[in-house]
Design a protein around this motif. Structure first.
Motif, PDB file in Angstrom:
ATOM      1  N   UNK A 117      64.659  91.286  33.228  1.00 41.87           N
ATOM      2  CA  UNK A 117      65.962  90.739  33.557  1.00 41.87           C
ATOM      3  C   UNK A 117      67.038  91.176  32.559  1.00 41.87           C
ATOM      4  N   UNK A 118      68.244  91.407  33.101  1.00 43.77           N
ATOM      5  CA  UNK A 118      69.362  91.870  32.280  1.00 43.77           C
ATOM      6  C   UNK A 118      70.389  90.777  32.025  1.00 43.77           C
TER       7      UNK A 118
ATOM      8  N   UNK B 285      75.043  86.709  25.369  1.00 43.09           N
ATOM      9  CA  UNK B 285      74.319  85.539  24.869  1.00 43.09           C
ATOM     10  C   UNK B 285      72.824  85.771  25.061  1.00 43.09           C
ATOM     11  N   UNK B 286      71.982  85.082  24.272  1.00 43.69           N
ATOM     12  CA  UNK B 286      70.533  85.248  24.452  1.00 43.69           C
ATOM     13  C   UNK B 286      70.073  84.778  25.836  1.00 43.69           C
ATOM     14  N   UNK B 287      69.116  85.505  26.385  1.00 47.22           N
ATOM     15  CA  UNK B 287      68.472  85.113  27.635  1.00 47.22           C
ATOM     16  C   UNK B 287      67.296  84.222  27.254  1.00 47.22           C
ATOM     17  N   UNK B 288      67.115  83.127  27.967  1.00 43.31           N
ATOM     18  CA  UNK B 288      66.049  82.197  27.595  1.00 43.31           C
ATOM     19  C   UNK B 288      64.679  82.870  27.709  1.00 43.31           C
ATOM     20  N   UNK B 289      63.792  82.491  26.811  1.00 45.85           N
ATOM     21  CA  UNK B 289      62.435  83.050  26.833  1.00 45.85           C
ATOM     22  C   UNK B 289      61.714  82.689  28.132  1.00 45.85           C
ATOM     23  N   UNK B 290      61.986  81.507  28.673  1.00 45.10           N
ATOM     24  CA  UNK B 290      61.356  81.116  29.942  1.00 45.10           C
ATOM     25  C   UNK B 290      61.753  82.095  31.051  1.00 45.10           C
TER      26      UNK B 290
ATOM     27  N   UNK C 244      62.735  98.353  28.578  1.00 48.30           N
ATOM     28  CA  UNK C 244      61.998  99.014  27.487  1.00 48.30           C
ATOM     29  C   UNK C 244      62.962  99.760  26.565  1.00 48.30           C
ATOM     30  N   UNK C 245      64.000 100.356  27.128  1.00 55.53           N
ATOM     31  CA  UNK C 245      65.001 101.034  26.300  1.00 55.53           C
ATOM     32  C   UNK C 245      65.766 100.013  25.446  1.00 55.53           C
ATOM     33  N   UNK C 246      66.078  98.851  26.031  1.00 52.73           N
ATOM     34  CA  UNK C 246      66.765  97.813  25.247  1.00 52.73           C
ATOM     35  C   UNK C 246      65.884  97.335  24.101  1.00 52.73           C
ATOM     36  N   UNK C 247      64.568  97.272  24.316  1.00 52.71           N
ATOM     37  CA  UNK C 247      63.664  96.901  23.219  1.00 52.71           C
ATOM     38  C   UNK C 247      63.753  97.957  22.130  1.00 52.71           C
ATOM     39  N   UNK C 248      63.674  99.214  22.523  1.00 52.47           N
ATOM     40  CA  UNK C 248      63.754 100.318  21.557  1.00 52.47           C
ATOM     41  C   UNK C 248      65.070 100.278  20.779  1.00 52.47           C
ATOM     42  N   UNK C 249      66.153  99.946  21.467  1.00 51.94           N
ATOM     43  CA  UNK C 249      67.482  99.894  20.846  1.00 51.94           C
ATOM     44  C   UNK C 249      67.774  98.558  20.163  1.00 51.94           C
ATOM     45  N   UNK C 250      66.784  97.682  20.136  1.00 52.87           N
ATOM     46  CA  UNK C 250      66.894  96.352  19.537  1.00 52.87           C
ATOM     47  C   UNK C 250      68.011  95.514  20.165  1.00 52.87           C
ATOM     48  N   UNK C 251      68.152  95.639  21.487  1.00 57.94           N
ATOM     49  CA  UNK C 251      69.155  94.875  22.225  1.00 57.94           C
ATOM     50  C   UNK C 251      68.507  94.000  23.297  1.00 57.94           C
ATOM     51  N   UNK C 252      67.187  93.933  23.280  1.00 56.29           N
ATOM     52  CA  UNK C 252      66.453  93.190  24.301  1.00 56.29           C
ATOM     53  C   UNK C 252      66.645  91.692  24.127  1.00 56.29           C
ATOM     54  N   UNK C 253      66.753  91.002  25.270  1.00 60.90           N
ATOM     55  CA  UNK C 253      66.834  89.543  25.242  1.00 60.90           C
ATOM     56  C   UNK C 253      68.249  89.009  25.223  1.00 60.90           C
ATOM     57  N   UNK C 254      69.228  89.903  25.333  1.00 63.42           N
ATOM     58  CA  UNK C 254      70.621  89.491  25.362  1.00 63.42           C
ATOM     59  C   UNK C 254      71.239  89.875  26.700  1.00 63.42           C
ATOM     60  N   UNK C 255      72.021  88.973  27.248  1.00 63.49           N
ATOM     61  CA  UNK C 255      72.673  89.182  28.540  1.00 63.49           C
ATOM     62  C   UNK C 255      73.645  90.357  28.448  1.00 63.49           C
TER      63      UNK C 255
END
Length: 123
Positions: free
Chosen positions: A104-105, A91-96, A75-86
């Motif tokens: 997942x981190x 690199x981007x983490x797959x949506x699946x 949730x903090x990564x979402x707030x910091x606009x860093x969510x979805x990256x390893x």
């Protein structure tokens, strides 16, 4: 990159998981009382079973606490606009993968590498 709509979806999922874990952990503390070791009340087998049940319950509580920390970090990564990256390779983490475990981190490659290192260090 993950769309804003998908990020909102994952945020909603994470908030729901966070609430569920907080609810479970609140109840778990009440249920997770120490086993009374009075052998007059418990036979040896019953006492052993009670101790085993308590250990399993404590392990479940610890796992839930760790997952709650991971959810809050996500949730903090979402707030910091860093969510979805390893966090290892950036690199981007797959949506699946995020659908299965939105907290997942690590991408699948980095997670596999980390698990392989743990297996070798334990041998």
């Amino acid at each position: 990159m993950i769309s804003d709509k998908k990020i909102a979806h994952f945020k909603s999922e994470l908030l729901q998981i966070e609430q569920e874990l907080m609810d479970v952990l609140g109840l778990a503390e009440e249920v997770n009382e120490k086993v009374e070791l009075d052998q007059a009340r418990f036979g040896r087998v019953s006492r052993g079973t009670a101790l085993m049940d308590q250990a399993m319950s404590e392990a479940g509580v610890e796992r839930d606490k760790q997952r709650l920390v991971a959810v809050r970090k996500a949730l903090k990564r979402i707030k910091d606009q860093q969510y979805g990256f390893c966090l290892e390779c950036d690199e981007p983490i797959s949506e699946k993968r995020l659908e299965v475990a939105p907290e997942t981190e690590l991408c699948l490659d980095c997670q596999s590498f980390k698990e392989e290192q743990l297996r070798h260090s334990e041998s």
